[in-house]
Design an enzyme around this catalytic site. Sequence first.
Site, mmCIF file in Angstrom:
data_model
loop_
_atom_site.group_PDB
_atom_site.id
_atom_site.type_symbol
_atom_site.label_atom_id
_atom_site.label_comp_id
_atom_site.label_asym_id
_atom_site.label_seq_id
_atom_site.Cartn_x
_atom_site.Cartn_y
_atom_site.Cartn_z
ATOM 1 N N LEU A 70 0.871 -1.163 0.000
ATOM 2 C CA LEU A 70 0.000 0.000 0.000
ATOM 3 C C LEU A 70 0.910 1.215 0.000
ATOM 4 C CD1 LEU A 70 -3.104 0.278 -0.008
ATOM 5 C CD2 LEU A 70 -2.989 0.752 2.437
ATOM 6 N N ASP A 71 0.696 2.124 -0.954
ATOM 7 C CA ASP A 71 1.542 3.307 -1.057
ATOM 8 C C ASP A 71 1.549 4.100 0.245
ATOM 9 O OD1 ASP A 71 1.862 2.651 -3.714
ATOM 10 O OD2 ASP A 71 0.394 4.119 -4.432
ATOM 11 N N ARG A 72 2.647 4.797 0.498
ATOM 12 C CA ARG A 72 2.724 5.672 1.676
ATOM 13 C C ARG A 72 1.598 6.702 1.669
ATOM 14 N NH1 ARG A 72 5.213 10.298 4.173
ATOM 15 N NH2 ARG A 72 5.935 11.296 2.275
ATOM 16 N N HIS A 131 0.864 2.023 -8.200
ATOM 17 C CA HIS A 131 0.146 3.251 -8.572
ATOM 18 C C HIS A 131 -0.957 3.007 -9.601
ATOM 19 C CE1 HIS A 131 3.890 5.852 -7.352
ATOM 20 N NE2 HIS A 131 3.395 5.132 -6.336
ATOM 21 N N THR A 161 -1.374 6.402 0.492
ATOM 22 C CA THR A 161 -2.700 5.795 0.547
ATOM 23 C C THR A 161 -2.978 5.260 1.943
ATOM 24 O OG1 THR A 161 -2.447 5.113 -1.760
ATOM 25 C CG2 THR A 161 -4.203 4.066 -0.506
#
Length: 311
Positions: free
Chosen positions: A136-138, A244, A140
């Site tokens: 999970l992106d930073r 992404h 998000t």
Amino acid sequence: MNQSVRAVHPSWVALPQQQTDKPTVLAFLLARFPAISESIWRQRIQQGKVHWQDGELITELTPYRPAQRVYYYREVVSEPHIPLQERILHQDAHSLLVFKPHFLPVTPGGSFVNECLVARLRARTGIDSIVPVHRLDRDTAGVMLMSVCAASRDAYHGLFRDRKIHKCYQALAPLTPALQRQVPQGWLSAPIGWTVKNRIERGEPGFTMRVVSGVPNSHSEIRLLAVKDDIGLFELQPITGKTHQLRLHMQSLGMPLLNDRYYPALQPLQADDFSRPLKLVACELRYHDPISGEPRHISCDGFAAELESGC
């Protein structure tokens, strides 16, 4: 800001089996991590901060050992504090389901060593074997599945590998002018949907991604659920899991997410503005636990209330 921060837990790197041109561990580390100077690696080794899995210290002359793990402690001069809190939503002997807030990285990287989800959870629970099962992106927020037990870890990886897990996100984005003219305000009785398939590859700079021509390697299902002024509330289901992916797929529809610092244009590097998080949240995970067989359905709040209050 805390000065001279060292990671509480070590990172590790596996020495490739086929490596033949690196006679020592130090030589490998210098080639593997070119951004870290030789003097820093020598200092870490001399201070006992590089070792084998069993704790045996590595020296500057220690020979290369194929297929072995080298453990080392990441350090940064200063580490930003993320004033947002993770939450444990479910815990058992094999897994954790947690809520990750916006801005908090999942694992150490860049300026972050201890201000990351894994380090916080290990400190909070006392379980040093916690690792993430997916990304999970930073930027998000949302629900994440973590493995607790090494023996059962592959079973949880298999949920994602075999697509036996349902993931659902919510996002806020400005509507295109055409959609603004087409859709009414409020909740849509018949949500508008898009199937997005395209090819995503590494961009420039390397921490970004881009859509290119070619055989599709990414797939998302996207639905517009509600509208307030010119902002839409979207439900997003990633069928594949490219980096992404959802951000790029929304951009490809002409509706980049609110507060996205990467797309459609990379913003200048600056300190985090905690009042302007990326409007993307992983709000639901649903699967059958591969160990117990029990159904799991864990969710967190999306953006419905925020949309209704005016974003």
